[in-house]
Design an enzyme around this catalytic site. Sequence first.
Site, PDB file in Angstrom:
ATOM      1  N   TYR A  45      -9.437   3.913   7.243  1.00 56.26           N
ATOM      2  CA  TYR A  45      -8.592   2.947   6.528  1.00 56.26           C
ATOM      3  C   TYR A  45      -8.635   1.575   7.213  1.00 56.26           C
ATOM      4  CZ  TYR A  45      -6.194   6.514   3.591  1.00 56.26           C
ATOM      5  OH  TYR A  45      -5.886   7.494   2.685  1.00 56.26           O
ATOM      6  N   HIS A  79      -8.551  -0.329  -0.846  1.00 55.69           N
ATOM      7  CA  HIS A  79      -8.093   0.922  -0.223  1.00 55.69           C
ATOM      8  C   HIS A  79      -9.178   1.984  -0.351  1.00 55.69           C
ATOM      9  CE1 HIS A  79      -5.365   3.715   1.533  1.00 55.69           C
ATOM     10  NE2 HIS A  79      -4.295   2.982   1.333  1.00 55.69           N
ATOM     11  N   HIS A  94       2.190   5.534  -2.364  1.00 50.10           N
ATOM     12  CA  HIS A  94       1.284   6.462  -3.050  1.00 50.10           C
ATOM     13  C   HIS A  94       2.062   7.714  -3.456  1.00 50.10           C
ATOM     14  CE1 HIS A  94      -2.215   4.136  -1.831  1.00 50.10           C
ATOM     15  NE2 HIS A  94      -1.854   4.204  -0.575  1.00 50.10           N
ATOM     16  N   ALA A  98      -3.966   7.978  -1.958  1.00 52.95           N
ATOM     17  CA  ALA A  98      -5.227   7.299  -1.643  1.00 52.95           C
ATOM     18  C   ALA A  98      -6.300   8.275  -1.180  1.00 52.95           C
ATOM     19  CB  ALA A  98      -4.989   6.229  -0.581  1.00 52.95           C
ATOM     20  N   SER A  99      -5.945   9.167  -0.275  1.00 52.18           N
ATOM     21  CA  SER A  99      -6.967  10.084   0.238  1.00 52.18           C
ATOM     22  C   SER A  99      -7.413  11.068  -0.845  1.00 52.18           C
ATOM     23  CB  SER A  99      -6.433  10.850   1.452  1.00 52.18           C
ATOM     24  OG  SER A  99      -5.323  11.645   1.094  1.00 52.18           O
ATOM     25  N   HIS A 130      -2.448  -2.164   5.406  1.00 56.76           N
ATOM     26  CA  HIS A 130      -2.377  -1.795   6.826  1.00 56.76           C
ATOM     27  C   HIS A 130      -2.447  -3.062   7.680  1.00 56.76           C
ATOM     28  CE1 HIS A 130      -4.748   1.253   4.471  1.00 56.76           C
ATOM     29  NE2 HIS A 130      -3.586   1.845   4.617  1.00 56.76           N
ATOM     30  N   GLU A 181       3.856   2.058   2.766  1.00 48.57           N
ATOM     31  CA  GLU A 181       3.024   3.255   2.530  1.00 48.57           C
ATOM     32  C   GLU A 181       3.821   4.499   2.919  1.00 48.57           C
ATOM     33  OE1 GLU A 181      -0.952   3.169   4.242  1.00 48.57           O
ATOM     34  OE2 GLU A 181      -1.734   4.417   2.649  1.00 48.57           O
ATOM     35  N   ARG A 184       4.329  10.100   9.336  1.00 47.47           N
ATOM     36  CA  ARG A 184       5.685  10.534   8.995  1.00 47.47           C
ATOM     37  C   ARG A 184       6.470  10.848  10.265  1.00 47.47           C
ATOM     38  NH1 ARG A 184       4.231  13.884   3.391  1.00 47.47           N
ATOM     39  NH2 ARG A 184       2.408  12.594   2.935  1.00 47.47           N
ATOM     40  N   HIS A 243       3.338  -0.987  -1.556  1.00 50.21           N
ATOM     41  CA  HIS A 243       2.312  -0.001  -1.163  1.00 50.21           C
ATOM     42  C   HIS A 243       2.938   1.380  -1.014  1.00 50.21           C
ATOM     43  CE1 HIS A 243      -1.338   0.846   1.742  1.00 50.21           C
ATOM     44  NE2 HIS A 243      -1.226   1.749   0.792  1.00 50.21           N
TER      45      HIS A 243
END
Lengths: 340, 340
Positions: free
Chosen positions: B193, B177, B8, B71-72, B222, B283, B289, B6
């Site tokens: 999510y 997702h 992105h 994803a977003s 998730h 992810e 972060r 996972h």
Amino acid sequence: MIIDIHGHYTTAPSQLQAFRDAQLAALADGARPAPALAAISDDAVRESVRDHQLKVLRERGGDLMLFSPKASGMEHHVPDAAIARVWAAASNDLVHRVTRLFPEHFAGVCQLPQVPGGPLDDSVAELRRCVSDLGFVGCNLNPDPSGGHWTSPPLTDPYWYPLYEAMTELDVPAMIHVSTSCNPSFHTLGAHYLNADTSVFMQLMQGDLFGRFPSLRLVIPHGGGAVPYHWGRYRGLAMRAGRPGPAEHLLGNVFFDTCVYHQPGIDLLHQVIGTENVLFASEMLGAVRGADPDTGVGWDDTKAYVDRAGLTPEQRHQVFEGNARRVYPLLDARLTSEGR
Amino acid sequence: MIIDIHGHYTTAPSQLQAFRDAQLAALADGARPAPALAAISDDAVRESVRDHQLKVLRERGGDLMLFSPKASGMEHHVPDAAIARVWAAASNDLVHRVTRLFPEHFAGVCQLPQVPGGPLDDSVAELRRCVSDLGFVGCNLNPDPSGGHWTSPPLTDPYWYPLYEAMTELDVPAMIHVSTSCNPSFHTLGAHYLNADTSVFMQLMQGDLFGRFPSLRLVIPHGGGAVPYHWGRYRGLAMRAGRPGPAEHLLGNVFFDTCVYHQPGIDLLHQVIGTENVLFASEMLGAVRGADPDTGVGWDDTKAYVDRAGLTPEQRHQVFEGNARRVYPLLDARLTSEGR
């Protein structure tokens, strides 16, 4: 004392549902006269809980349950304000009768007559009536009266302030609780309830509601939805946004209940959130009935899980009684006046 | 080998977002010509991952990442089908370039050009192109292209069958997702999510999708949203409905990733779901972060948590590699052909 802060009147006498059905039929067919709730005897009210919630509460060692109308039955998605007012009042009055018939074992928590997008005046009025006239100690607040379409603003929006002002003045908390889902994507019990818990916690993280209402208290049920399981995610999201962590920011005002129906979940809840913010609850005779065939323990027998969560006597006291008396001060005052 | 299923492309060169902005501007102002993606050099693509996902992957001991567009950024709520087609293709093509430049470390997972309520033909075509022409090994499927209004039918509805038929034929799984939330009640990363993960699992419980598509495989990211934390609730709901339990019913086809950003959550996930259905994932460089100031461990350094989850060597192999090769057979075939 063991206080279960999350019980719904899922076993109300059938007259209540018949009244609701008639109410909705009258709404659909404007020509009908407004229905009346058929008489319900004290014996019928007694029986409706004596062999159900009260019996199970006592069998499991509980003493007192905070009792509110059936959550999925609130049906705030029905947009007629007058219907909502009458329905909430009838539902709350019946809960009140339970609390009068078994004052040692039940205290009332009210349903609010919310409608999607409507003003909150009726909700404030019903809250005042229930607390001041009927002796209720809290309310259930629906963050999504639309029933799964989520058309209301977040709970940090000024739209909700009139209710928070009344709650603050009356010194009662709200449990965040949606009602039935009208959205086929969201199963009421398996998705909508948990999603609401998760969503509201994040709404609170994004805002500063308790900066404005420092004594406001909210209980997020069902163990906080997904929140404790993803506690690191919330801590990290807050840090990334330059915001205070969720513990510092919210745990003075936000509490979780123990409606998590297996041991690993209950263990995680206590480990992550800490016992100061966890209130014992079962939502018994609610979403999940029956017993785990592997263990014989009732799914909603959350006391069995909390008993095995490795709490100290002090922590047990917090979770089973102390926190409830702190979060629901009107309950504490009543119990204290009774010498309990 | 350690496979992170996972990741992105959250660090794509700025030309990609500039193209998207131009695309949306052209949509808003029909008079503009359709924009073109500005040239991006191989060096720019290399740099965009070498100092980010690839660096962190290697530092943490990982070998290979399944890589998909941000994803977003999928933004399936934009209703124009042509825009969605071009945007998905551009995003997937850029992911493809990463996988070509670093074939040892990245394999592609595609964005689908979904639009709210639209037919899935374009999604099927793009899936076929990505798998057959670009060597991708899976796709991301958005159960709510509306972006938080949940206007699509549940994933068990025949609406989705054309995509499942193609996935079955191509032998690729989908990660469930959602994309950015357009609903102010749902924070994208902190609510939407997780709600999607929870909601879809319950949709699958209510239906019998894998009776019809027995080889279809879905990954719920998730850590499964709220599901493992409430596993007893799901078991009890299934029993109450007279349905098979979630393990028997779904765990032949449904898998969870390890994007849960603290130790207690990862521990619960493995304890409750079992290592056969858990796939390592981070992810990374995504929602959360930075590092936990209490421990110094990066929030999304999920390998650190899995390392401490008390797994046997066999279980570690399952979670870090074996399950990924089983769920993504095209990846396994490629690795096997490379002698890995």
